[in-house]
Structure formats: C-alpha cells, structure tokens
Design a protein around this motif. Sequence first.
Motif, PDB file in Angstrom:
ATOM      1  N   ASP A 516     -95.017  -4.967 105.437  1.00  0.00           N
ATOM      2  CA  ASP A 516     -95.662  -4.229 106.523  1.00  0.00           C
ATOM      3  C   ASP A 516     -94.600  -3.419 107.254  1.00  0.00           C
ATOM      4  OD1 ASP A 516     -97.938  -5.486 105.796  1.00  0.00           O
ATOM      5  OD2 ASP A 516     -98.152  -6.708 107.592  1.00  0.00           O
ATOM      6  N   LEU A 517     -94.771  -2.120 107.251  1.00  0.00           N
ATOM      7  CA  LEU A 517     -93.822  -1.234 107.903  1.00  0.00           C
ATOM      8  C   LEU A 517     -94.435  -0.636 109.158  1.00  0.00           C
ATOM      9  CD1 LEU A 517     -92.333   0.653 104.818  1.00  0.00           C
ATOM     10  CD2 LEU A 517     -91.407  -1.351 105.992  1.00  0.00           C
ATOM     11  N   GLU A 518     -93.592  -0.444 110.159  1.00  0.00           N
ATOM     12  CA  GLU A 518     -94.015   0.168 111.411  1.00  0.00           C
ATOM     13  C   GLU A 518     -93.165   1.401 111.650  1.00  0.00           C
ATOM     14  OE1 GLU A 518     -94.342  -0.918 116.191  1.00  0.00           O
ATOM     15  OE2 GLU A 518     -93.011  -2.066 114.880  1.00  0.00           O
ATOM     16  N   ALA A 519     -93.813   2.529 111.888  1.00  0.00           N
ATOM     17  CA  ALA A 519     -93.097   3.772 112.160  1.00  0.00           C
ATOM     18  C   ALA A 519     -93.036   4.006 113.665  1.00  0.00           C
ATOM     19  CB  ALA A 519     -93.780   4.942 111.474  1.00  0.00           C
ATOM     20  N   ALA A 520     -91.919   4.532 114.123  1.00  0.00           N
ATOM     21  CA  ALA A 520     -91.738   4.827 115.539  1.00  0.00           C
ATOM     22  C   ALA A 520     -91.080   6.190 115.688  1.00  0.00           C
ATOM     23  CB  ALA A 520     -90.887   3.752 116.206  1.00  0.00           C
ATOM     24  N   ALA A 521     -91.530   6.936 116.700  1.00  0.00           N
ATOM     25  CA  ALA A 521     -90.974   8.257 116.986  1.00  0.00           C
ATOM     26  C   ALA A 521     -89.985   8.157 118.138  1.00  0.00           C
ATOM     27  CB  ALA A 521     -92.094   9.230 117.323  1.00  0.00           C
ATOM     28  N   TYR A 522     -88.899   8.918 118.068  1.00  0.00           N
ATOM     29  CA  TYR A 522     -87.849   8.883 119.081  1.00  0.00           C
ATOM     30  C   TYR A 522     -87.485  10.289 119.532  1.00  0.00           C
ATOM     31  CZ  TYR A 522     -86.885   3.926 118.243  1.00  0.00           C
ATOM     32  OH  TYR A 522     -86.982   2.558 118.159  1.00  0.00           O
ATOM     33  N   TYR A 531     -99.448   5.653 118.518  1.00  0.00           N
ATOM     34  CA  TYR A 531    -100.420   4.890 117.743  1.00  0.00           C
ATOM     35  C   TYR A 531    -100.040   4.961 116.270  1.00  0.00           C
ATOM     36  CZ  TYR A 531    -103.499   5.278 121.848  1.00  0.00           C
ATOM     37  OH  TYR A 531    -104.035   5.220 123.103  1.00  0.00           O
ATOM     38  N   PRO A 532    -100.252   3.881 115.488  1.00  0.00           N
ATOM     39  CA  PRO A 532     -99.986   3.945 114.044  1.00  0.00           C
ATOM     40  C   PRO A 532    -100.780   5.055 113.353  1.00  0.00           C
ATOM     41  CG  PRO A 532    -100.267   1.667 114.746  1.00  0.00           C
ATOM     42  CD  PRO A 532    -100.637   2.523 115.915  1.00  0.00           C
ATOM     43  N   SER A 533    -101.983   5.346 113.855  1.00  0.00           N
ATOM     44  CA  SER A 533    -102.831   6.344 113.199  1.00  0.00           C
ATOM     45  C   SER A 533    -102.252   7.755 113.271  1.00  0.00           C
ATOM     46  CB  SER A 533    -104.229   6.334 113.826  1.00  0.00           C
ATOM     47  OG  SER A 533    -104.160   6.618 115.213  1.00  0.00           O
ATOM     48  N   LEU A 534    -101.272   7.986 114.150  1.00  0.00           N
ATOM     49  CA  LEU A 534    -100.676   9.315 114.262  1.00  0.00           C
ATOM     50  C   LEU A 534     -99.672   9.590 113.144  1.00  0.00           C
ATOM     51  CD1 LEU A 534    -100.063   9.457 118.132  1.00  0.00           C
ATOM     52  CD2 LEU A 534    -101.911  10.538 116.840  1.00  0.00           C
ATOM     53  N   PHE A 535     -99.240   8.548 112.446  1.00  0.00           N
ATOM     54  CA  PHE A 535     -98.255   8.699 111.377  1.00  0.00           C
ATOM     55  C   PHE A 535     -98.967   8.773 110.022  1.00  0.00           C
ATOM     56  CE2 PHE A 535     -96.159   6.699 114.920  1.00  0.00           C
ATOM     57  CZ  PHE A 535     -94.908   7.289 114.958  1.00  0.00           C
ATOM     58  N   ARG A 536     -98.537   9.711 109.171  1.00  0.00           N
ATOM     59  CA  ARG A 536     -99.111   9.857 107.825  1.00  0.00           C
ATOM     60  C   ARG A 536     -98.125   9.308 106.801  1.00  0.00           C
ATOM     61  NH1 ARG A 536     -98.944  14.926 107.186  1.00  0.00           N
ATOM     62  NH2 ARG A 536     -97.524  15.100 105.405  1.00  0.00           N
ATOM     63  N   TRP A 537     -98.588   8.354 106.010  1.00  0.00           N
ATOM     64  CA  TRP A 537     -97.752   7.735 104.976  1.00  0.00           C
ATOM     65  C   TRP A 537     -98.083   8.346 103.623  1.00  0.00           C
ATOM     66  CZ3 TRP A 537     -94.033   4.108 106.214  1.00  0.00           C
ATOM     67  CH2 TRP A 537     -94.108   3.571 107.508  1.00  0.00           C
ATOM     68  N   GLU A 549    -102.952   3.459 105.437  1.00  0.00           N
ATOM     69  CA  GLU A 549    -102.719   4.255 106.638  1.00  0.00           C
ATOM     70  C   GLU A 549    -101.978   3.490 107.725  1.00  0.00           C
ATOM     71  OE1 GLU A 549    -107.102   3.328 108.626  1.00  0.00           O
ATOM     72  OE2 GLU A 549    -106.601   5.360 107.940  1.00  0.00           O
ATOM     73  N   ASP A 550    -101.944   2.163 107.616  1.00  0.00           N
ATOM     74  CA  ASP A 550    -101.252   1.361 108.610  1.00  0.00           C
ATOM     75  C   ASP A 550     -99.817   1.038 108.217  1.00  0.00           C
ATOM     76  OD1 ASP A 550    -103.457   1.212 110.317  1.00  0.00           O
ATOM     77  OD2 ASP A 550    -104.319  -0.431 109.146  1.00  0.00           O
ATOM     78  N   GLY A 551     -99.355   1.577 107.074  1.00  0.00           N
ATOM     79  CA  GLY A 551     -97.987   1.338 106.659  1.00  0.00           C
ATOM     80  C   GLY A 551     -97.781   0.053 105.892  1.00  0.00           C
ATOM     81  N   VAL A 552     -98.852  -0.545 105.369  1.00  0.00           N
ATOM     82  CA  VAL A 552     -98.730  -1.724 104.525  1.00  0.00           C
ATOM     83  C   VAL A 552     -98.426  -1.245 103.107  1.00  0.00           C
ATOM     84  CG1 VAL A 552     -99.839  -3.795 103.645  1.00  0.00           C
ATOM     85  CG2 VAL A 552    -100.333  -3.008 105.968  1.00  0.00           C
ATOM     86  N   VAL A 553     -97.239  -1.589 102.605  1.00  0.00           N
ATOM     87  CA  VAL A 553     -96.741  -1.058 101.335  1.00  0.00           C
ATOM     88  C   VAL A 553     -96.752  -2.154 100.276  1.00  0.00           C
ATOM     89  CG1 VAL A 553     -94.828   0.118 100.204  1.00  0.00           C
ATOM     90  CG2 VAL A 553     -95.263   0.520 102.628  1.00  0.00           C
ATOM     91  N   SER A 554     -97.274  -1.837  99.100  1.00  0.00           N
ATOM     92  CA  SER A 554     -97.198  -2.714  97.933  1.00  0.00           C
ATOM     93  C   SER A 554     -96.257  -2.056  96.935  1.00  0.00           C
ATOM     94  CB  SER A 554     -98.577  -2.918  97.300  1.00  0.00           C
ATOM     95  OG  SER A 554     -99.448  -3.542  98.212  1.00  0.00           O
ATOM     96  N   VAL A 564     -90.078   7.322  96.071  1.00  0.00           N
ATOM     97  CA  VAL A 564     -89.845   7.647  97.471  1.00  0.00           C
ATOM     98  C   VAL A 564     -91.111   7.372  98.274  1.00  0.00           C
ATOM     99  CG1 VAL A 564     -89.297   9.462  99.134  1.00  0.00           C
ATOM    100  CG2 VAL A 564     -88.116   9.397  96.937  1.00  0.00           C
ATOM    101  N   LEU A 565     -90.926   6.731  99.417  1.00  0.00           N
ATOM    102  CA  LEU A 565     -91.990   6.530 100.394  1.00  0.00           C
ATOM    103  C   LEU A 565     -91.651   7.402 101.601  1.00  0.00           C
ATOM    104  CD1 LEU A 565     -94.467   4.799 101.427  1.00  0.00           C
ATOM    105  CD2 LEU A 565     -92.740   3.272 102.428  1.00  0.00           C
ATOM    106  N   SER A 566     -92.639   8.108 102.142  1.00  0.00           N
ATOM    107  CA  SER A 566     -92.363   8.977 103.282  1.00  0.00           C
ATOM    108  C   SER A 566     -93.396   8.771 104.381  1.00  0.00           C
ATOM    109  CB  SER A 566     -92.343  10.446 102.854  1.00  0.00           C
ATOM    110  OG  SER A 566     -93.621  10.845 102.380  1.00  0.00           O
ATOM    111  N   VAL A 567     -92.968   9.070 105.624  1.00  0.00           N
ATOM    112  CA  VAL A 567     -93.860   9.004 106.768  1.00  0.00           C
ATOM    113  C   VAL A 567     -93.618  10.245 107.606  1.00  0.00           C
ATOM    114  CG1 VAL A 567     -92.199   7.601 108.074  1.00  0.00           C
ATOM    115  CG2 VAL A 567     -94.587   7.630 108.759  1.00  0.00           C
TER     116      VAL A 567
END
Length: 767
Positions: A516-522, A531-537, A549-554, A564-567
């Motif tokens: 489970d990955l969490e993206a954060a903006a700085y 919100y997680p929904s603002l990030f596109r994986w 869409e929630d960043g859960v990666v298999s 490559v995985l991108s957000v």
Amino acid sequence: MIKRIKISAVPLMLCLALGTSASADVLGTLSENWQTDMGGGAVYKHNVFYSDSVGNQTENYVEYTPNSEVVPVVVNGASVYGKRTISSAAEYMQQNNLRPLIGINGDYFSSKTGIPMGYTIIDGEIYSKESGLQDAIGFREDGTAFIDKLGIDASLEHNGTKIPVQYINKWPQDGLSWVYMLTDDYGDTTESDFNALYVICTPTAGDLSINSEMTLNVDEVFIYNGSIQIPDGKIVYVMDPDGDASCYSMLSALAPGDTLTFRNSTYGSTYDWSEADQGLSSIGGRLIENGVIGSGFEAGAAPRTAVGVKADGTVVFYTLDGRQSGYSYGAQLTTLASRMQELGCVDAINLDGGGSTAIGAVFPGTNSFVVTNRPSDGVQRNCANYLFLKDMRPQTGIPWYVEWRDYENRNYLAGTSLMLEATSVYDTGNYKMDSLTGVTYTAVNEGDAASTVDESGYITFKGTGTTHINVTGESYSTTFDFEVYETPDEIRVYNEATGEEVNSLTVPEGGMYNIDLEAAAYVNGVRLESYPSLFRWDTDGTGIAAVDEDGVVSIQDNGSGGGVLSVTVGGNTKAIPITVEENETFADMSGHWAHDVVEDMADRGVINGFVENGVSVFKPDANITRIQFAAIMCKALGINTDDFANEPLDFSDSGSIQPWATEYVRAMTSLGYITGRSDGSFAPEDSITRAEAFTIMGRAVEADANTVMGYADSGDIPLWAQEPMGKLTALGIIEGYSDNTIKPNDLLTRAEAAALVSKLLALDNGE
C-alpha cells in the motif's frame, strides 16, 4: 489527514501574553505574564516577577469594573459555623444557582470553629457581628465598593429595658459576660458547651438590615447545660448566667409571648453602611487610605490576600503566593501595600493570608471553577468565608468564546476541502451552546487562489495563493489563513504500513507481493493536505505491476525484467522504478535441511517466497496454508488454470480466498483433488495437516499398488486419508519418521511441502 490545533477568539483578547520586558519597582522585574478577559467587567491577570533579593514572586489578581451583570458577594457556605475550601464555596454557589466567576479568600477566622473574626454583611443583612471598630469593605448592589471603618451597636429592648447585644452569629463561650444572638444562618445548633441561658424567639417584623430594627416574640426561656437546636426561622439569644447581671436579669425575666425589639446602628464610619449589599471586615487592617500607605505593619514575608479600590472605582481582588522557593517568596505587609498602590489602588484592605491565600475562577469557555494559585500548604485550606464575583449574565445564544478542531497544517492542495468545526461554543453569558450559530463565513483570496466557503463553513480550496476565511458574529470573530497550491514542487511516496519513503521497488525473481503506497505533495518541503483521489497512479504496461486508484500495488515477476510505477498530480509526476532481484537462495534457507529442495522448486517456479524489509525469505518452518498448498500442487502438476476459469467456486467463504489464489483453488477443486470442509467452507487460511496434504497429492497421482501402512501411529490416520496415503507410500513419496511414525494430524511445514512436491516431480520425470 488534517491535523488539529486549538483556536479561540473573543471580541476582547481573552488570553493575551503581554511580553516580558516590563518592570515593577515593588516586586522586581516582570518575567512572565498573561491576562484573560473574563467578561462581565472582570479581567484576570497573572504575573511573575524576579528580584535579586528574594527570587520569584507570583501574583494572581482580578481587576473588576463594577456593573450589574457581575456583582461581588460574600460566601460562607451553608452556615457561619464551620470551614470550607474555596472550591467547596464555589460548589456551594453552583448548587444554589449562583454562578461563581472568580473568588478569593476573605476574613481571618477561628481555626477551631471557622467563624470569621470580623463583621459579615450578606444580601444587605448582618450575617455576623463582632464588637468594636474594624476596617471593612462594602459592596453596593451595583458592584461599586468602598473601604471604611465598620462598627455596629446592637441592643435588645423589653418594656423600656435595653441591653447590648455584643455578638451576632459568633460562638457562645463560657465565662464571657456578653449576649450572643444566633440566627439559623449560624448553623443547626448553638455549638455551646456550658450551662447557658437560652431565649428562643420568632421574628415578627423587620429584619437584620443595617441601621434597622426587628420585632420578636419570645417562644421559650430556659437554662440548659450544652448545645441546643436552632429552629429554622428562629433567633436564639445565649448568655452565661454568671455574665453581665443586668443582661441576665432582663433575659431571665422574659416569658413566652413577650415582645422584644432588636435595633442596630453603625458608628465610626464615613460611608453609609446601609448601602452595602455585601461586606466583610478584617483584623488584617487597612493597607491604603485615601492614597496614603499605612504604617506600623507587622514584619515577616508571607502569602498575601488583599482587596483594593482604584480612583475610578475599579476593584482589585489580589493574591500573592509565598513560602515556596523558586516559585514565589511572598511579601511583607508594607510591600503588599506598595504593590496595591502601584496597581492604582487609593484604598486597600489586608485579608487573611498565609496558607489561606487562594484565588480561583471559572474561565471563559468552561463551566468548572479552578484554583489558579498555589496555596502554600500544598492543598487548599479550609477557611471561613470568601469574596466572589457572582455571574448574573443571562443566556444570550450569541457566540463569544469558540474552540475549533485543530488545523495545524494550513497548506492545502487545490481540490481538497475542509469543514471548519467548532468543538466548544459559549455565548456572551458564558453559557455552553449546542452548536455554533449566528456567524457568517466569508472567503478572501490573494494571488490566484479562488477558494470558496459556504454558509456552514465548508471550504473548497482552488487555485494557487492565500485564502483567508473570516468567521464573524455579533460578539465573536476570528480568521483562518490557508495556503493553496495547484502544482506541488515534488511528490513523495510512502509505504503506508511502515511510513518509510519509497523511491524504488524490488521484487525477487519469481516473487510477488502487495504494498500500500501513499502519495504526498510538497511545496518548499512542507507537506500539503490532500486527498488520495487527487493523485493518478499508472504503470508502464510491462505487466509487472498493477495499481488501483488508492495506490495499492500488486507486483509479480512476470519475466519482463522490471518496469515503472508513476504517480501524477497537478502536472508533476513521480516515477518509481521496479527491478527484479535475482536470488539463488532465500535469505533464511542457509543450512536448512530442505535448502536444495526449496532452491530447486523455486527455480522451477513451483514455490515462491516472501519479501520482508526488502529481503526474500521462504519461512521453511512456518506452517503452509491450504491455499498455498493448492497453488504449489497446481503448479507442480502443470495444470492450466485458464481451463477452469468458468467453473463455480461454491464455498461459504469463497470471498475470503485471496485473489492470487482463486485460480489455483478453482482448478484443484474442479479436478476433485481438493475439497472443502464438512461445514461447506474452504478455510483458505487454515494451516494444512499432513494427512490433508497427503490426500490431495494421492488423489493427483496414479498407482497400481496400495501399500498397507505399518506406521506406529497408523491408527491416527483418518479413514478418508488411508487410500491416498497408501498410494503415496507404495510410490515412495512419503516415508515415516525415524521412530516409524507418520504423524498424520500434525501441520505440514513449507519445507516439508517443498520436499513432497519435489518427490512428486521426480516420480513424474522417472528420476
């Protein structure tokens, strides 16, 4: 996640740090201070001074502007006799629908009886009377105060004979000549412990107002050795029969039905004490009179309590802590007088100090009375009476004091929203409100910010810039400031389980795992609320990874060699490379008896390991689950699971089967190699027993022979497992332990499962 801080505001600053650079000649250099507007004309102030000679001095006091909404009262509690702490006195007020705002300790008192040593006036009537002149403070109904000498002459008359009444609601004592007058305010009993003359009367006209008279009818006259009850509404006169002869002669000659007249009048004062609604005297004496500090004060530093009046009528309720090294030294009376003068008092009186010094308050936004100084005894002392400010403000429903949810981080990514939430609201009468009403919310944007707020305080952040949210009511206002950004400087990705930052991902050769990955903006190193929904994986199409869409990666090694995985958010993209780590051995297999077997099965793609902290492990001695065994058997048998994609999977817990294992369970159950439990479940996460594993394997092989098993514990083999195990024994796939047991009901380990499958493959290959 939105973090929280507390924000409170009222029209006048409720809690204001005043700085530390001011000085006071009397107590030293000011080192710490704050003040709180209590409402109702009262301001609470706290100051700490430092002096080279005595160290710290800590004072707490209240400046009160007289008004009709908050008025001074003298509080004794339920009776004159007895003692109570300042907290008990405040509780007594609350129990009797009298709202305390602030309070300080009052008169000196007898430590034995708790009876004050001076005069007390409550609600315009004499509550307790001493003899002689004393310095006293009086409060009119409008809250205005004056300090003056107070003496009250009182007499009792019958048929032209008049005798003095020296004491009202004081403890009657043996051997004293005087007449004591006790009302039901004194207590339940007279508390007298000697042979006394008692005259019980019923008031029929008048009251105990200052400079007034009262008519009484005599009910009983008798002598009794000890204490008697004071009936409600009655007045009892008490004296020692060996006391003043003229007094005794008149009182003892009274008979039931006789009429008495009680009169009182003040003397020795400048002010009209009949104007006093509340008042008390103090043997502590006058500190300041008409702007001039007194003289002849006793020496010795101690905690102090005083009350003073400024030239403009402001009243100062003052305390100074003492006898506490490093916290507060205390002061001599001459220093106390100088400090009261420094605060602007032109008149001041010294009240009981020492361990009795106490001050407390009900602060805005609360319902509880709290003691705010540190009594030198370490605990609150039981005292006689107290001076309080009684809060008479009505309930208004107009917000005045508001506490909000904490909003520590005020930096937001455009597209997020926030509901401003008030957690506690009090109106202008300091009554708790159910919710925040009567305010308006407006958004003021700077730069390219375009945020909006609705009438309920729901904010939608838009654009890039600064957003000010103004909350405004009739007697309350505050502003929340937020920074809003459409495009962040950077994106960081974190492992949601561990909180560690992720810049790359590695999967072991032939391995798989979920994360489970969490993206954060700085922006400028500051994390934006989002919100997680603002990030596109996204993935690169290699198939090595799948992401929702929630960043859960298999991630599963599919032979592509990596990917490559991108957000992406706000036009900024973070790329995370995925690499395949080739492993010849699992990190936890070195020296294990099944090392070679496990390595061989891994190379053939029959078994997988786990990734823990970036390291591939097999966990050979862990028990293998039913779905794990189904998967390795399916792979070992070379079954094409696609052939069974449309077959039903009818177990009561089918939904609990992990997605990766569904195809293997479907294939194995469709072929009849594996079945569910008798209760209709599959129990996917249950550890598999040796007998269950042998049965599954035995169903999947063909053998002409079925050996009669001669294990020492053959009797423990379930009936349904005997035939499959006989086949496996005949084929040499299973053997007993060195003690000739097979332990059919023990749980199968992952290493044992690998060894079994290895033998099965060797048999299939004719090895």
